[in-house]
Enzyme design. Structure first.
Site, short mmCIF file in Angstrom:
data_model
loop_
_atom_site.label_atom_id
_atom_site.label_comp_id
_atom_site.label_asym_id
_atom_site.label_seq_id
_atom_site.Cartn_x
_atom_site.Cartn_y
_atom_site.Cartn_z
N LYS A 1 -30.28 -1.48 7.80
CA LYS A 1 -30.50 -2.85 8.27
C LYS A 1 -31.03 -3.69 7.11
CE LYS A 1 -33.73 -5.56 9.68
NZ LYS A 1 -33.21 -6.87 9.31
N GLY B 1 -40.93 -3.98 2.25
CA GLY B 1 -41.17 -5.30 2.80
C GLY B 1 -42.66 -5.60 2.79
N SER B 2 -43.10 -6.43 3.73
CA SER B 2 -44.49 -6.88 3.72
C SER B 2 -45.43 -5.79 4.26
CB SER B 2 -44.61 -8.13 4.57
OG SER B 2 -44.21 -7.85 5.89
N VAL C 1 -45.61 -5.76 8.23
CA VAL C 1 -44.52 -5.05 8.92
C VAL C 1 -44.61 -3.54 8.62
CG1 VAL C 1 -42.02 -4.80 9.15
CG2 VAL C 1 -43.02 -7.07 9.00
N GLY C 2 -44.98 -3.20 7.39
CA GLY C 2 -45.12 -1.78 7.03
C GLY C 2 -46.13 -1.08 7.92
N GLU D 1 -42.89 0.75 0.96
CA GLU D 1 -43.11 0.05 -0.32
C GLU D 1 -43.44 -1.39 0.04
OE1 GLU D 1 -43.18 1.52 -3.15
OE2 GLU D 1 -42.29 3.43 -2.57
N CYS E 1 -42.07 -8.35 -5.60
CA CYS E 1 -43.27 -7.60 -5.21
C CYS E 1 -44.15 -7.37 -6.43
CB CYS E 1 -42.88 -6.29 -4.56
SG CYS E 1 -41.69 -5.38 -5.54
N GLU F 1 -51.07 -12.29 -0.92
CA GLU F 1 -49.74 -12.38 -1.54
C GLU F 1 -49.09 -13.70 -1.11
OE1 GLU F 1 -46.54 -9.77 -0.18
OE2 GLU F 1 -46.07 -9.36 -2.27
P1 NAD Z 1 -40.56 -8.48 5.69
O1 NAD Z 1 -41.61 -7.43 5.89
O2 NAD Z 1 -40.68 -9.73 6.46
O3 NAD Z 1 -39.12 -7.89 6.06
C1 NAD Z 1 -38.60 -6.72 5.43
C2 NAD Z 1 -37.54 -6.10 6.35
O4 NAD Z 1 -38.19 -5.63 7.54
C3 NAD Z 1 -36.47 -7.08 6.82
O5 NAD Z 1 -35.23 -6.43 6.87
C4 NAD Z 1 -36.95 -7.47 8.21
O6 NAD Z 1 -35.92 -7.92 9.06
C5 NAD Z 1 -37.52 -6.14 8.69
N1 NAD Z 1 -38.49 -6.22 9.79
C6 NAD Z 1 -39.28 -7.27 10.14
N2 NAD Z 1 -40.04 -6.95 11.23
C7 NAD Z 1 -39.72 -5.67 11.55
C8 NAD Z 1 -40.16 -4.77 12.56
N3 NAD Z 1 -41.07 -5.13 13.48
N4 NAD Z 1 -39.64 -3.53 12.60
C9 NAD Z 1 -38.74 -3.13 11.68
N5 NAD Z 1 -38.26 -3.94 10.71
C10 NAD Z 1 -38.75 -5.20 10.64
O7 NAD Z 1 -40.48 -8.74 4.13
P2 NAD Z 1 -39.56 -9.79 3.34
O8 NAD Z 1 -40.07 -11.16 3.59
O9 NAD Z 1 -38.12 -9.50 3.59
O10 NAD Z 1 -39.86 -9.35 1.83
C11 NAD Z 1 -40.99 -9.76 1.13
C12 NAD Z 1 -42.04 -8.68 1.13
O11 NAD Z 1 -41.49 -7.46 0.61
C13 NAD Z 1 -43.20 -9.01 0.21
O12 NAD Z 1 -44.40 -8.63 0.84
C14 NAD Z 1 -42.94 -8.12 -1.02
O13 NAD Z 1 -44.09 -7.82 -1.78
C15 NAD Z 1 -42.34 -6.92 -0.39
N6 NAD Z 1 -41.58 -6.14 -1.34
C16 NAD Z 1 -42.09 -4.95 -1.77
C17 NAD Z 1 -41.41 -4.19 -2.71
C18 NAD Z 1 -41.94 -2.86 -3.17
O14 NAD Z 1 -41.16 -2.04 -3.63
N7 NAD Z 1 -43.23 -2.60 -3.06
C19 NAD Z 1 -40.19 -4.66 -3.23
C20 NAD Z 1 -39.69 -5.89 -2.78
C21 NAD Z 1 -40.40 -6.62 -1.82
#
Ligand code: NAD
Length: 498
Positions: free
Chosen positions: A175, A228-229, A232-233, A250, A284, A385
């Site tokens: 996804k 991701g964030s 959400v993680g 991550e 990130c 962030e």
């Molecule tokens: P996000 O957490 O909003 O979304 C990431 C993914 O998770 C998307 O595909 C989203 O649709 C999905 N998602 C959202 N809610 C969910 C849920 N309840 N259950 C399952 N999946 C869900 O993040 P974003 O805005 O897409 O990306 C930015 C964030 O990602 C920043 O915090 C950035 O630091 C982080 N990031 C981290 C790394 C790393 O390797 N550490 C790399 C790139 C980005």
């Protein structure tokens, strides 16, 4: 007419069960629709998971070199399509073409790393504590892997996850972020063209709330790899924890660059410009805090202000552009809110701080590169962030204080120090609480064969990149072969205390 895209389930391109769709628009020009995508839900995820479950055994029964052949072919196709992929990526998420070419290249490097890794999926052998007994380990796939990715590295991150998962013998339900579904579709089309058997790779478009939640709750998906964030993680860890799924997370960062008075200041300046405003600050690993040694504080700020002023904003496909738009209106609003928070907290705004609407940029989500100085380490703009082109500058009287400030956040992804003093450099490497430390280089610049990830709230201890990524998708089997012809009892036949 905008191109209509579909999900990819069990080797077929299909609409969402609901028949609903969403639009994907260009953040540099919101009038431009990049494509129309299926708005999926748990029913589509159920179909994808069933296809992946059905396909996983045959895929795992292939030899690892047979799987690698398909993955290597995918790498070859990515090389041919590098510019096409990168142009599409710039259109759908905004970063400049030079950077999207780098993003695609990271995917290609990951593909060829996986091709080679087929001959290196090492286990261990070690002497048994008993005679006439051999002990060793082998690597097995987990089964079905759920891959959930963000929009800021639409090719590199899906490749970091899918190539290791597939090489080990897992099938995949993928996804992508709903801001970058087109680049994700390109990757899946490449797998298809490379000869991936049906059902091994499945793509489901849609929101995190519907598709993401369905993936993390699905009983047949055994491992979740998420980038991701942190918010959400944490939610994913909570849900997956209940069913004891393996989860690799991550997450976010608040990465510092320290500049000491003995540094090559021109080099440090190049580093912070690239680290803070590259990808419009939406990495990130972006440099979001600049910690300056007191003796060079005023001088460096002047140098920084002069050079930042010269950065040109615009469409990332235009070669003269340095900084593209932010991803969408919601993100723009969030960043503008942080700029207000910074002002209200008493930090001094010395550059930027406004939405940029000159010429064609009025059609997109552009924010001027923004610098706050005299930032206090406790302020929210020094702690949270922001994920945009906003740099917070802090002052430190010596290296110890600089490191203390650097470590005073909940995140720990990347970090950097500029110094010509070996002692300073080595002390920083030792003391900075981060998964990655750069010396005389910016906080960004990961290479695909090295571990990537962070400490503290940046993750849960896993690493992507290199051979470490393979651990996430592997079960280890320990094998004991006894050829003594008699019952031998470990810990009982041999008393090592005597
Ligand atoms: P996000 O957490 O909003 O979304 C990431 C993914 O998770 C998307 O595909 C989203 O649709 C999905 N998602 C959202 N809610 C969910 C849920 N309840 N259950 C399952 N999946 C869900 O993040 P974003 O805005 O897409 O990306 C930015 C964030 O990602 C920043 O915090 C950035 O630091 C982080 N990031 C981290 C790394 C790393 O390797 N550490 C790399 C790139 C980005």
């Amino acid at each position: 007419m905008s191109e209509k895209f579909q999900n990819y389930i069990n080797g077929e391109w299909v609409d969402a069960v609901s028949g609903e769709t969403f639009e994907n628009r260009n953040p540099a020009n919101w009038d431009e629709v990049v494509g129309i995508f299926p708005s999926s839900d748990e029913r589509d995820v159920a179909r994808a998971a069933a296809a992946a479950k059905e396909a996983k055994e045959k895929w795992a029964e292939l030899t690892v070199t047979e799987r690698a052949k398909i993955l290597g072919k995918a790498g070859d196709i990515m090389v041919e399509k590098k510019e096409e992929i990168s142009r599409l990526m710039t259109r759908e998420m905004g970063k400049i073409l030079k950077e999207t070419m780098g993003d695609t290249q990271e995917g290609i490097d990951t593909a060829f790393y996986a091709y080679g890794e087929a001959r290196r999926l090492y286990g261990i052998t070690t002497p048994s504590e008993l005679n006439d007994k051999i002990t060793y380990t082998t690597v097995k796939p987990i089964g079905v892997a759920g891959l959930i990715t963000p929009w800021n590295f639409p090719m590199a991150i899906p490749c970091w996850k899918s190539f290791p998962a597939l090489l080990v013998g897992n099938s995949v339900v993928f996804k992508p972020a709903s801001d970058t579904p087109a680049t994700a579709t390109m990757l899946v089309r490449i797998f298809e063209e490379a000869g991936m058997p049906r059902g091994v790779v499945n793509l489901v478009h849609g929101t995190g709330g519907k598709v993401g939640e369905a993936i993390i709750k699905h009983p047949d998906i055994g491992v979740i790899s998420f980038t991701g964030s942190s918010a959400v993680g944490s939610r994913i860890a909570e849900v997956a924890g209940k069913s004891l799924k393996r989860v690799s997370l991550e997450l976010g960062g608040k990465n510092p660059e320290i500049v000491m008075d003995d540094a090559d200041l021109e080099l440090a300046l190049e580093g912070v410009l690239w680290g803070a405003f590259g990808t419009t600050g939406q990495r990130c690993t972006a440099t979001s805090r600049l910690i300056l040694h007191e003796p060079i504080y005023n001088k460096f700020i002047e140098m920084l202000r002069e050079r930042t002023k010269q950065l040109r904003l615009g469409n990332g496909l235009d070669e003269s552009t340095d900084v593209g738009p932010v991803i969408n209106e919601a993100q723009m609003t969030k960043i503008m809110n942080y700029i207000e928070i910074g002002k209200n907290e008493g930090a001094k705004l010395i550059l930027g701080g406004k939405r940029y609407v000159k010429g064609e940029c009025r059609k997109g989500w552009f924010i001027e590169p923004t610098i706050f100085i005299d930032v206090n380490p406790q302020m929210r703009i020094a702690q949270e962030e922001i994920f945009g082109p906003v740099l917070s500058v802090l002052k430190a009287k010596d290296l110890d204080e600089a490191v203390k400030i650097a470590n005073n956040v909940v995140y720990g992804l990347s970090s950097s120090i500029y110094t010509t003093n070996l002692r300073n450099a080595m002390k920083a490497v030792e003391k900075l609480e981060a998964g990655i430390t750069y010396v005389n280089a910016p906080t960004i610049g990961a290479e695909c064969h090295l571990p990537f990830g962070g400490v503290k709230n940046t993750g849960n201890g896993h690493r992507e990149g290199g051979r470490w990524a393979y651990e996430i998708f592997s079960e280890i089997k320990t094998v004991y072969i006894d050829y003594s012809g008699k019952l031998q009892k470990a810990q009982i036949d041999v008393d090592t205390n005597k």
